[in-house]
Design a protein around this motif. Structure first.
Motif, PDB file in Angstrom:
ATOM      1  N   THR A 147     -28.383 -25.286  45.052  1.00  0.00           N
ATOM      2  CA  THR A 147     -29.642 -25.634  44.382  1.00  0.00           C
ATOM      3  C   THR A 147     -29.915 -27.134  44.416  1.00  0.00           C
ATOM      4  O   THR A 147     -30.993 -27.575  44.829  1.00  0.00           O
ATOM      5  CB  THR A 147     -29.589 -25.137  42.919  1.00  0.00           C
ATOM      6  OG1 THR A 147     -29.559 -23.709  42.948  1.00  0.00           O
ATOM      7  CG2 THR A 147     -30.781 -25.609  42.117  1.00  0.00           C
ATOM      8  N   ALA A 183     -32.461 -29.042  46.966  1.00  0.00           N
ATOM      9  CA  ALA A 183     -33.634 -29.659  46.335  1.00  0.00           C
ATOM     10  C   ALA A 183     -33.882 -31.039  46.933  1.00  0.00           C
ATOM     11  O   ALA A 183     -35.030 -31.433  47.146  1.00  0.00           O
ATOM     12  CB  ALA A 183     -33.437 -29.750  44.825  1.00  0.00           C
ATOM     13  N   ASN A 185     -34.278 -30.061  51.257  1.00  0.00           N
ATOM     14  CA  ASN A 185     -35.360 -29.166  51.700  1.00  0.00           C
ATOM     15  C   ASN A 185     -36.663 -29.384  50.943  1.00  0.00           C
ATOM     16  O   ASN A 185     -37.733 -29.220  51.514  1.00  0.00           O
ATOM     17  CB  ASN A 185     -34.955 -27.696  51.495  1.00  0.00           C
ATOM     18  CG  ASN A 185     -33.668 -27.341  52.202  1.00  0.00           C
ATOM     19  OD1 ASN A 185     -33.382 -27.886  53.256  1.00  0.00           O
ATOM     20  ND2 ASN A 185     -32.886 -26.428  51.633  1.00  0.00           N
ATOM     21  N   THR A 186     -36.556 -29.663  49.631  1.00  0.00           N
ATOM     22  CA  THR A 186     -37.780 -29.722  48.824  1.00  0.00           C
ATOM     23  C   THR A 186     -38.298 -31.152  48.742  1.00  0.00           C
ATOM     24  O   THR A 186     -39.440 -31.420  49.100  1.00  0.00           O
ATOM     25  CB  THR A 186     -37.531 -29.153  47.412  1.00  0.00           C
ATOM     26  OG1 THR A 186     -36.821 -27.924  47.523  1.00  0.00           O
ATOM     27  CG2 THR A 186     -38.854 -28.909  46.688  1.00  0.00           C
ATOM     28  N   VAL A 207     -39.269 -33.726  41.994  1.00  0.00           N
ATOM     29  CA  VAL A 207     -38.943 -32.302  42.126  1.00  0.00           C
ATOM     30  C   VAL A 207     -38.340 -31.772  40.820  1.00  0.00           C
ATOM     31  O   VAL A 207     -37.404 -32.362  40.272  1.00  0.00           O
ATOM     32  CB  VAL A 207     -37.946 -32.080  43.291  1.00  0.00           C
ATOM     33  CG1 VAL A 207     -37.582 -30.605  43.403  1.00  0.00           C
ATOM     34  CG2 VAL A 207     -38.537 -32.575  44.602  1.00  0.00           C
ATOM     35  N   VAL A 253     -36.050 -29.209  39.159  1.00  0.00           N
ATOM     36  CA  VAL A 253     -34.946 -28.316  39.502  1.00  0.00           C
ATOM     37  C   VAL A 253     -34.421 -27.642  38.233  1.00  0.00           C
ATOM     38  O   VAL A 253     -34.075 -26.476  38.222  1.00  0.00           O
ATOM     39  CB  VAL A 253     -33.803 -29.081  40.205  1.00  0.00           C
ATOM     40  CG1 VAL A 253     -32.795 -28.104  40.797  1.00  0.00           C
ATOM     41  CG2 VAL A 253     -34.342 -29.998  41.295  1.00  0.00           C
ATOM     42  N   SER A 313     -38.327 -26.519  42.796  1.00  0.00           N
ATOM     43  CA  SER A 313     -37.395 -26.011  43.794  1.00  0.00           C
ATOM     44  C   SER A 313     -36.549 -24.894  43.199  1.00  0.00           C
ATOM     45  O   SER A 313     -35.906 -25.075  42.168  1.00  0.00           O
ATOM     46  CB  SER A 313     -36.485 -27.149  44.255  1.00  0.00           C
ATOM     47  OG  SER A 313     -35.641 -26.727  45.303  1.00  0.00           O
ATOM     48  N   GLY A 356     -34.542 -24.285  47.810  1.00  0.00           N
ATOM     49  CA  GLY A 356     -35.417 -24.001  48.942  1.00  0.00           C
ATOM     50  C   GLY A 356     -34.721 -23.281  50.089  1.00  0.00           C
ATOM     51  O   GLY A 356     -35.332 -23.045  51.132  1.00  0.00           O
TER      52      GLY A 356
END
Ligand SMILES: NC(=O)c1ccc[n+]([C@@H]2O[C@H](COP(=O)([O-])OP(=O)(O)OC[C@H]3O[C@@H](n4cnc5c(N)ncnc54)[C@H](O)[C@@H]3O)[C@@H](O)[C@H]2O)c1
Ligand SMILES: [Zn+2]
Ligand SMILES: [Zn+2]
Length: 378
Positions: free
Chosen positions: A180, A184, A187-188, A292, A294, A318, A322
């Motif tokens: 995660t 985050a 990818n995010t 982001v 999370v 995210s 992601g």
């Protein structure tokens, strides 16, 4: 396996009701149905989202349940129609599925999937259907996985087959927290080389975000937590500076603006607190800053001034970093085996499933990063 096709009686930590300690019980685990896999759970981490459901979300229809969604184990038996898994395979159950067929799975833009509990049951955090019973009562499977049980049954769309040499007491962390936070950032947020990042909250999720920022080539990684005992670990994962909001009597976003000449390029909220989410957004630089979400919460609305976004900041969220779950997790396991991703450093405590309430308490008091519980013998 001698148990194939039969009900298995095994030990599980049952959450009978919100805010109460989990109770070790003997539960019955039904055989897997078509497209399902029964897994012997060998190890599981404890993630803050387990605590969220038990102590914060407390949705009355979400109990009794077996918590745990960060586990790894071995296939015990498979239901009909299952062709890609065999007894003995090492696997990680996935809290978001990847059916491969739905419009979300077919889009490269998202890791959501229309199947499974996560499609629309974020309040109760489980499907209505379950393979567990205890004392004559139906017991729900939290996030579809329920890794605080010696055995669980999961649909094959939510199981990742992993490398046979993977140590299950480490790679279990890729079932949630580490994947995660790491995803985050990569990818995010899509952290860029040379950038300045801020990570709020230094539990396993935040530390994994720090690791993601570092692997993406960030130059400065500012680690923020109200618990200064977390900074030492953050350094190991690549943090370059540390900020304790308790040491300042001005908003933390102002502190970060002063440290960075106008704000960070990327910020990641890994706490699950809407006030911190706002701070993380406001800590970003205007023009291009990306923040982001999370941390997990579904209880409060958040607020921010529209000018924050009008001025060019992006606010995004995210889920599971992601990663498309079935594709991503085996790759992350391989990256751990190739020493590109750290896992061992997240584990601060090794315990047994029977000590799960102690592990929960360690997280509440901030005295652990991850406790890994051994569940069934391998
Ligand atoms: N989006 C997802 O897919 C996903 C997946 C897993 C976990 N989560 C969520 O991520 C969050 C973190 O999980 P975790 O397991 O690392 O939890 P954790 O409890 O181990 O870590 C949280 C950290 O935040 C710190 N903190 C608390 N209040 C703070 C504040 N005001 N400012 C700065 N730091 C503060 C704590 O001291 C702690 O170190 C949780 O909300 C969890 O539910 C989300
Ligand atoms: Zn989790
Ligand atoms: Zn799908």
């Amino acid at each position: 396996m001698a148990t194939a096709g039969k009900v298995i009686k095994c030990r599980a930590a049952v959450a009978w009701e919100p805010s109460k300690p989990l109770v070790m019980e003997e539960i019955e685990v039904a055989p897997p149905q078509a497209h399902e896999i029964r897994i012997k759970i060998v190890a599981t981490g404890v993630c803050h989202t387990d605590l969220y459901h038990l102590f914060e979300g407390k949705h009355k229809d979400g109990f009794p349940c077996v918590l745990g969604h960060e586990g790894a184990g071995i296939v015990e038996s498979v239901g009909s129609e299952v062709t890609k898994f065999n007894p003995g395979d090492k696997v990680i159950p996935l809290f978001i599925s990847q059916c491969g067929q739905c419009r979300f799975c077919k889009s490269p833009k998202t890791n959501l999937c229309e199947k499974g509990w996560a499609s629309d049951r974020y309040d109760v955090m489980s499907e209505s259907d379950t393979r567990f019973t205890c004392k004559g009562k139906k017991v729900l499977q939290f996030m579809g996985t329920s890794t605080f049980s010696e055995y669980t049954v999961v649909n094959e769309i939510a199981v990742a087959k992993i490398h046979p040499s993977a140590p299950l007491d480490k790679v279990c962390l890729l079932g949630c927290g580490v994947a995660t936070g790491y995803g985050a950032a990569l990818n995010t947020a899509k952290v860029e080389p040379g950038s300045t990042c801020a990570v709020f909250g230094l539990g396993a999720v935040g530390l994994a975000a720090v690791m993601g920022c570092k692997n993406a080539g960030a130059k400065r990684i500012i680690a923020i937590d109200i618990n200064p005992t977390k900074y030492e670990k953050a350094k190991i994962f690549g943090a370059t500076e540390f900020v304790n909001p308790k040491d300042h009597n001005k908003p933390i976003s102002q502190v970060l603006h002063e440290m960075t000449n106008g704000g960070v390029d990327f910020s990641l909220e890994c706490v699950g607190n809407v006030a911190v989410m706002r701070s993380a957004l406001e800590s970003c630089v205007k023009g291009w800053g990306v923040s982001v979400l999370v941390g997990w919460t579904d209880m409060d609305d958040f607020a921010a001034r529209p000018i924050q976004l009008i001025a060019g900041r992006t606010w995004k969220g995210s889920l599971f970093g992601g990663f498309k779950s079935k594709d991503g997790v085996p790759k992350l396991v391989n990256e751990y085996l190739e020493k590109k991703v750290k896992l061992d450093e997240f584990v601060t405590h090794n315990m047994t499933l029977a000590q799960v309430n102690d592990a929960i308490q360690l997280m509440q008091t901030g005295d652990c990063i991850r406790s890994v519980l051994s569940v069934a013998l391998q």
